[in-house]
Design a protein around this motif. Structure first.
Motif, PDB file in Angstrom:
ATOM      1  N   ASN A  65      50.281  24.986  36.633  1.00  0.00           N
ATOM      2  CA  ASN A  65      51.079  24.201  35.696  1.00  0.00           C
ATOM      3  C   ASN A  65      50.529  24.352  34.274  1.00  0.00           C
ATOM      4  OD1 ASN A  65      52.041  21.789  34.170  1.00  0.00           O
ATOM      5  ND2 ASN A  65      53.026  21.340  36.131  1.00  0.00           N
ATOM      6  N   ILE A  66      51.362  24.869  33.378  1.00  0.00           N
ATOM      7  CA  ILE A  66      50.923  25.130  32.007  1.00  0.00           C
ATOM      8  C   ILE A  66      50.547  23.840  31.288  1.00  0.00           C
ATOM      9  CG2 ILE A  66      51.702  25.974  29.759  1.00  0.00           C
ATOM     10  CD1 ILE A  66      50.989  28.181  31.616  1.00  0.00           C
ATOM     11  N   GLU A  67      51.178  22.722  31.642  1.00  0.00           N
ATOM     12  CA  GLU A  67      50.857  21.441  30.993  1.00  0.00           C
ATOM     13  C   GLU A  67      49.411  21.037  31.270  1.00  0.00           C
ATOM     14  OE1 GLU A  67      52.676  19.886  28.930  1.00  0.00           O
ATOM     15  OE2 GLU A  67      54.656  20.761  29.208  1.00  0.00           O
ATOM     16  N   VAL A  68      48.893  21.398  32.446  1.00  0.00           N
ATOM     17  CA  VAL A  68      47.497  21.105  32.774  1.00  0.00           C
ATOM     18  C   VAL A  68      46.586  22.166  32.166  1.00  0.00           C
ATOM     19  CG1 VAL A  68      45.824  20.877  34.659  1.00  0.00           C
ATOM     20  CG2 VAL A  68      48.114  19.903  34.904  1.00  0.00           C
ATOM     21  N   ILE A  69      46.998  23.435  32.278  1.00  0.00           N
ATOM     22  CA  ILE A  69      46.167  24.535  31.778  1.00  0.00           C
ATOM     23  C   ILE A  69      45.896  24.391  30.289  1.00  0.00           C
ATOM     24  CG2 ILE A  69      46.083  27.044  31.457  1.00  0.00           C
ATOM     25  CD1 ILE A  69      47.790  27.289  33.998  1.00  0.00           C
ATOM     26  N   LYS A  70      46.903  23.979  29.527  1.00  0.00           N
ATOM     27  CA  LYS A  70      46.735  23.867  28.068  1.00  0.00           C
ATOM     28  C   LYS A  70      45.748  22.766  27.687  1.00  0.00           C
ATOM     29  CE  LYS A  70      50.370  20.502  27.027  1.00  0.00           C
ATOM     30  NZ  LYS A  70      51.672  20.242  26.395  1.00  0.00           N
ATOM     31  N   CYS A  71      45.517  21.806  28.609  1.00  0.00           N
ATOM     32  CA  CYS A  71      44.605  20.693  28.316  1.00  0.00           C
ATOM     33  C   CYS A  71      43.173  20.973  28.766  1.00  0.00           C
ATOM     34  CB  CYS A  71      45.107  19.414  28.997  1.00  0.00           C
ATOM     35  SG  CYS A  71      46.704  18.843  28.379  1.00  0.00           S
ATOM     36  N   ALA A  72      42.922  22.147  29.352  1.00  0.00           N
ATOM     37  CA  ALA A  72      41.584  22.470  29.853  1.00  0.00           C
ATOM     38  C   ALA A  72      40.635  22.788  28.702  1.00  0.00           C
ATOM     39  CB  ALA A  72      41.663  23.648  30.819  1.00  0.00           C
ATOM     40  N   ASP A  73      39.339  22.605  28.973  1.00  0.00           N
ATOM     41  CA  ASP A  73      38.312  23.007  27.997  1.00  0.00           C
ATOM     42  C   ASP A  73      37.981  24.486  28.161  1.00  0.00           C
ATOM     43  OD1 ASP A  73      37.941  20.318  27.074  1.00  0.00           O
ATOM     44  OD2 ASP A  73      36.826  19.925  28.910  1.00  0.00           O
ATOM     45  N   TRP A  74      38.132  24.988  29.377  1.00  0.00           N
ATOM     46  CA  TRP A  74      37.756  26.380  29.670  1.00  0.00           C
ATOM     47  C   TRP A  74      38.684  26.908  30.763  1.00  0.00           C
ATOM     48  CZ3 TRP A  74      34.531  29.378  26.970  1.00  0.00           C
ATOM     49  CH2 TRP A  74      34.090  30.592  27.520  1.00  0.00           C
ATOM     50  N   ILE A  75      39.080  28.163  30.635  1.00  0.00           N
ATOM     51  CA  ILE A  75      39.995  28.785  31.599  1.00  0.00           C
ATOM     52  C   ILE A  75      39.356  30.056  32.151  1.00  0.00           C
ATOM     53  CG2 ILE A  75      42.239  29.929  31.904  1.00  0.00           C
ATOM     54  CD1 ILE A  75      43.349  28.101  29.731  1.00  0.00           C
ATOM     55  N   ILE A  76      39.464  30.230  33.462  1.00  0.00           N
ATOM     56  CA  ILE A  76      39.068  31.484  34.117  1.00  0.00           C
ATOM     57  C   ILE A  76      40.329  32.052  34.734  1.00  0.00           C
ATOM     58  CG2 ILE A  76      37.659  32.531  35.924  1.00  0.00           C
ATOM     59  CD1 ILE A  76      35.738  30.117  35.543  1.00  0.00           C
ATOM     60  N   ASP A  77      40.799  33.176  34.217  1.00  0.00           N
ATOM     61  CA  ASP A  77      42.066  33.760  34.642  1.00  0.00           C
ATOM     62  C   ASP A  77      41.790  34.960  35.542  1.00  0.00           C
ATOM     63  OD1 ASP A  77      44.847  33.775  34.655  1.00  0.00           O
ATOM     64  OD2 ASP A  77      44.945  35.337  33.130  1.00  0.00           O
ATOM     65  N   LEU A  78      42.296  34.903  36.786  1.00  0.00           N
ATOM     66  CA  LEU A  78      42.102  35.986  37.739  1.00  0.00           C
ATOM     67  C   LEU A  78      43.353  36.856  37.820  1.00  0.00           C
ATOM     68  CD1 LEU A  78      40.239  34.222  40.699  1.00  0.00           C
ATOM     69  CD2 LEU A  78      39.278  35.323  38.689  1.00  0.00           C
ATOM     70  N   GLY A  79      43.191  38.050  38.329  1.00  0.00           N
ATOM     71  CA  GLY A  79      44.326  38.963  38.448  1.00  0.00           C
ATOM     72  C   GLY A  79      43.849  40.393  38.550  1.00  0.00           C
ATOM     73  N   PRO A  80      44.547  41.335  37.920  1.00  0.00           N
ATOM     74  CA  PRO A  80      45.748  41.108  37.108  1.00  0.00           C
ATOM     75  C   PRO A  80      46.992  40.824  37.933  1.00  0.00           C
ATOM     76  CG  PRO A  80      45.236  43.442  37.208  1.00  0.00           C
ATOM     77  CD  PRO A  80      44.097  42.735  37.878  1.00  0.00           C
ATOM     78  N   GLU A  81      46.991  41.243  39.224  1.00  0.00           N
ATOM     79  CA  GLU A  81      48.139  40.990  40.091  1.00  0.00           C
ATOM     80  C   GLU A  81      47.660  40.218  41.318  1.00  0.00           C
ATOM     81  OE1 GLU A  81      51.216  41.622  39.339  1.00  0.00           O
ATOM     82  OE2 GLU A  81      50.750  42.630  37.452  1.00  0.00           O
ATOM     83  N   GLY A  82      48.534  40.130  42.335  1.00  0.00           N
ATOM     84  CA  GLY A  82      48.166  39.450  43.562  1.00  0.00           C
ATOM     85  C   GLY A  82      47.752  40.423  44.642  1.00  0.00           C
ATOM     86  N   GLY A  83      47.154  39.908  45.696  1.00  0.00           N
ATOM     87  CA  GLY A  83      46.767  40.731  46.838  1.00  0.00           C
ATOM     88  C   GLY A  83      45.692  41.739  46.499  1.00  0.00           C
TER      89      GLY A  83
END
Length: 959
Positions: free
Chosen positions: A908-926
């Motif tokens: 949910n972007i509404e929660v993500i935007k309120c974070a202090d720090w983000i760890i983004d995994l990917g780039p795709e699935g599987g």
């Protein structure tokens, strides 16, 4: 409001659960979203009213005999429903927990694969890497007929012994029996022809393996001989046990035919291929060790010796000390073995050599020891426990031994679930397990390559799955499989594989699997009712989902979705907003219309968020944390690519990424399980990783996942949070209760012989079985639904008895017990997470998904934090409206402000935007995921072009 039943579904006077006698028109052949706060009555309207009535009417059309086999539905409390079409529900709660149910079996793709392999599969001998080949009796007959027609003189032989060492009497007996049955005159022994009389006079060497074949018939070219060819071949196959040899005796060339697939080099025979040969739910195909589950229970030495600082004499081997029955015997046996092997019983286990531990666990072979006057072997702890688990008839002993066992991948089939014979069958160089292990998008590519390459490969060999009729057989099968696979792609599940067990999927994933099956059926005129299909989906994949829903609509169906996601609401044809509050404060129709009309309606909270009149505000500054880190080192579990991840402490951290990118693998399967094992000595082992650094910076971990809080009506918010224990203690401490000798158990509706009403066993109602109708639940006439007997109800606290307290809402009870901190604080947290409207005694089975998760969250939050606590939440926005999310974020931010760390897996972007720090995994699935794509604050992620999440954060992080 629409009034024409042919154009709309008219619901009049709905009063199910908290619905306030509402009437609503749902337009047909539209994408309709029912929204509102969590607990406002959305599911009551969509599932318990609309779907339940549709199912009830369908059941009534069947005979009373058929109805007893169906799940029955009560008639919903509604005055009238008009224009109702057949209904299909695709919700999250119906996901099976059966470990045998996989994505392939649910979508029926696996059934088509089994048929493909049984008809076109070629068996490869694993020893010789040679294709095995089998023939039908008809094929053998026609092959021999063709040889005879071409002028070849052939003899048909039935093999009796093929390089076997047998007593000479066995050969003689077999020949005599053949002469009597087949009226044969010739035999072939070690490749030389003899008359039967000549053969019986031989004196062969019995220590040498021999070959013996009976000549069943000899064919030249006469028509009379050819007429009896069919019978001769069939008799030869019967006598040769499915084998027949055709010998061109004039030019010394022969051919071996087998009705079962057989390796031409080593002679290994394989069973005939049938669809059940590839079913892990059938004994004909399932692995004999794991019985088709792919996993087995194995004794784990770390559980057997939980405290390696103990010595063998002190009872380091816990199961031999704990499981009742033979402690003394095992102690004596261990001493006898240790004495003979010169092993110290007084040395801590952690200091014993590895070779010694191996002997203790696996035994000492055939060496005999004397124990209590008996000569016995020392089989080892693991062997002993496995044998006892397998042979015991006691459920207690079996469960005790299972405390020292863990699920492990089956060592025989390596998790493929099937017998080795089935796994040796190939279609285009792959066995069925290898195809099922492919991600959906790769499986599509593979099947299309079969279709395109079949014409080129036909005729080369039948053992690679391309028989002369291969295209005719495979084309319809592959067409059906591709239709179902592309449906899975369209709902955003390209990263899953067909062998994935359904119980391992999230609720949203399982729901989308079932949605894909509906896409492939092509039904029209149906009402589909869905429960938050967006759960677990990254915003990037949301467009695919909406396109799928609109495709269902365009087929001529009505799609009703209970949903909070903004992207789905904006593209809906019609929105129904239920509220204004939740629980007793909800159940009213607030607004309905197109998205544009909802946004203009000032009474709608949903409209306020859609029009941006109401927003979840971002923090102006991001917390810097305490400078300490928790580091996950070299995580390789599932699709993780040997990644090392730093988690900053004392901050609100979000782990993001597209569906299937590895978020749950990293946080739940690795981090959460490793910390739970470290702090609480949990049995379950974490997934593969090198280690966790920085454990000294936290003192406890609290993980909150999506599992339900209870499956029976006896579970309720009061019992689950533990506040009911404190309430019962208050009643038990009252002077009148003490005078009567009442303990806290007197005020429990679960304790037999206490204060509960025994007529209904504390349920408050009695159940009357109605056979082919729904069971009727009647309020208990003895206690009038209060659950307690008169003795318990006579005790009052501030004018309220225990039944009155259970009927209070959280908000009412919070004020009522405001002077008792142990009760007030727990109820205050329930109120802060937005559950002030819930009744304390409301059955857990009636809670919505969002309500159940927040009860769980409140329970964990009520435990005192130390400022060094790590909270792990798995998609806490499940089932929450934007207004609920705003309130939830307020609670989580309070925790972080006290120095704790909150780690959230979220889309949910509404929660993500309120974070202090983000760890983004990917780039795709599987298999194309499992890497760290980006790390940083939301502003930094928004600028990272490699991150898929960045595009959705830009509009929120312009400052």
């Amino acid at each position: 409001m629409l009034k024409n039943p042919s154009q709309s579904i008219e619901i009049r006077g709905a009063r199910v659960h908290n619905l306030k006698n509402i009437s609503v028109s749902i337009p047909k052949n539209k994408l309709v979203v029912i929204t509102g706060l969590s607990g406002s009555g959305k599911s009551s309207l969509a599932f318990d009213t609309l779907y339940a009535e549709g199912q009830r009417r369908y059941a009534e059309s069947l005979s009373s005999y058929a109805r007893q086999f169906l799940d029955s539905h009560d008639k919903p409390d509604v005055d009238e429903i008009q224009g109702l079409s057949p209904t299909i529900a695709i919700d999250q709660r119906s996901n099976t927990q059966n470990p045998r149910s996989t994505v392939g079996t649910v979508t029926e793709i696996y059934d088509y694969l089994r048929l493909l392999f049984s008809r076109l599969g070629g068996v490869m001998c694993s020893d010789c890497n040679q294709p095995a080949q089998g023939f039908t009796s008809g094929q053998i007959i026609e092959s021999v007929r063709r040889m005879v027609n071409e002028g070849h003189a052939v003899r048909v032989l039935a093999p009796l012994y093929r390089l076997q060492k047998e007593p000479w009497e066995s050969y003689e007996e077999a020949v005599q029996q053949a002469r009597a049955t087949l009226d044969t005159k010739l035999v072939r022994f070690d490749r030389h022809y003899y008359t039967i009389e000549e053969f019986l006079s031989l004196v062969p060497n019995p220590s040498v393996p021999h070959m013996l074949e009976i000549v069943v018939a000899e064919f030249q070219t006469s028509k009379k001989e050819k007429a009896d060819l069919t019978g001769s071949i069939e008799r030869a196959l019967e006598f040769g046990n499915g084998l027949v040899i055709v010998d061109h005796f004039q030019n010394h060339h022969e051919m071996l035919f087998s009705v079962e697939p057989r390796c031409p080099r080593c002679g290994k025979r394989f069973p005939p291929l049938e669809p059940r040969s590839f079913s892990f739910n059938s004994p004909h195909g399932a692995c004999s060790r794991c019985m088709g589950l792919g996993v087995t229970l194995e004794v784990d030495k770390d559980l057997v010796i939980p405290n390696p600082r103990l010595t063998l004499a002190q009872g380091a081997i816990q199961p031999w000390m704990r499981i009742t029955g033979n402690q003394q015997w095992y102690t004596h046996l261990l001493h006898a073995m240790a004495g003979a092997q010169h092993i110290s019983m007084d040395t801590p286990v952690e200091q014993l050599p590895r070779k010694v531990l191996q002997m203790v666990m696996s035994g000492t072979g055939k060496q005999v020891y004397e124990v209590d006057g008996k000569q016995v072997l020392f089989e080892g702890v693991i062997t002993n426990l496995m044998m006892r688990h397998r042979e015991t008839t006691s459920d207690y002993v079996r469960k005790e031994i299972e405390e020292y066992m863990r699920e492990q991948t089956c060592s025989l089939c390596n998790g493929d679930r099937l017998k080795q014979e089935s796994l040796e069958v190939r279609v285009f160089e792959k066995n069925i397990a290898e195809i099922c292990a492919l991600p959906i998008d790769e499986a599509v590519v593979f099947l299309r390559s079969i279709t395109h390459g079949q014409g080129e490969k036909r005729g080369k060999t039948t053992t690679l799955g391309v028989a002369s009729l291969g295209e005719q057989v495979s084309t319809p099968l592959i067409k059906e499989m591709l239709k179902r696979l592309t449906a899975l792609e369209r709902v955003g599940l390209t990263y899953v594989s067909l062998n994935l067990a359904m119980h391992t999927l999230s609720g949203g994933e399982a729901q989308r699997v079932r949605l894909s099956t509906q896409l492939s059926t092509g039904l029209t005129g149906v009402i589909y009712v869905l429960d938050e299909p967006s759960i677990g989906l990254h915003p990037r994949d949301m467009d695919k989902l909406v396109d799928t829903l609109m495709e269902l609509r365009d087929l001529g169906n009505t799609v009703v979705v209970v949903e909070h996601d903004e992207a789905i609401m904006r593209r809906a044809d019609y929105i129904i907003d239920v509220g204004p509050g939740a629980g007793v404060y909800g159940g009213k129709l607030i607004a309905q219309g197109t998205p544009a009309e909802i946004m203009k309606d000032k009474a709608s909270i949903t409209g306020a968020f859609l029009s941006r009149r109401e927003e979840i505000e971002c923090a102006h500054t991001r917390r810097k944390g305490n400078g300490k880190m928790l580091t996950i080192e070299k995580a390789t579990a599932f699709n993780l690519k040997n990644i090392t991840v730093d988690l900053p402490l004392a901050r609100l951290v979000c782990v993001t990424g597209v569906s299937g990118s590895g978020k749950s693998s990293l946080i739940i399967d690795v981090l959460s399980k490793a910390l739970t094992k470290h702090f609480y000595h949990a049995k379950e082992a974490p997934a593969a990783h090198a280690g966790i650094k920085g454990l000294e910076h936290i003192d406890k971990v609290i993980a909150i996942d999506q599992t339900p809080i209870g499956r029976t009506p006896r579970s309720n918010p009061a019992t689950y949070t533990g506040v009911f224990t404190a309430i019962r203690d208050v009643f038990a401490a009252l002077p009148e209760a003490r005078m009567r000798g009442y303990a806290a158990g007197k005020f429990s509706f679960n304790v037999k012989g206490g204060g509960r009403c025994e007529a209904c066993a504390g349920d408050g109602y009695t159940q009357i079985p109605m056979q082919f109708l729904s069971d009727v639940f009647v309020e208990c006439p003895e206690c009038n639904g209060k659950r307690y007997n008169n003795e318990a109800l006579e005790i009052h606290y501030n004018g309220k008895n225990i039944a009155d307290v259970l009927k209070m809402t959280v908000e009412e009870a919070r004020r009522f017990f405001s002077t008792i901190p142990a009760i007030y604080e727990k109820l205050q947290i329930l109120n802060e997470v937005g559950l002030g409207y819930l009744e304390l005694g409301q059955p857990a089975t009636t809670l919505s998904g969002g309500e159940a998760q927040r009860v769980k969250l409140a329970t964990e939050l009520s435990r005192r934090s130390t400022g060094k606590t790590l909270y792990i939440l798995d998609e806490p926005t499940t089932g929450l409206h934007l207004a609920d999310i705003k309130q939830l974020l307020g609670v989580l931010n309070q925790l972080v402000d006290r120095g704790n760390t909150v780690l959230i897996i979220e889309h949910n972007i509404e929660v993500i935007k309120c974070a202090d720090w983000i760890i983004d995994l990917g780039p795709e699935g599987g298999v194309r995921g499992g890497e760290v794509v980006a790390e940083g604050t939301p502003e930094q992620i928004a600028k990272n072009k490699r991150s898929v999440t960045s595009g959705y954060l830009k509009s929120f992080c312009k400052k």
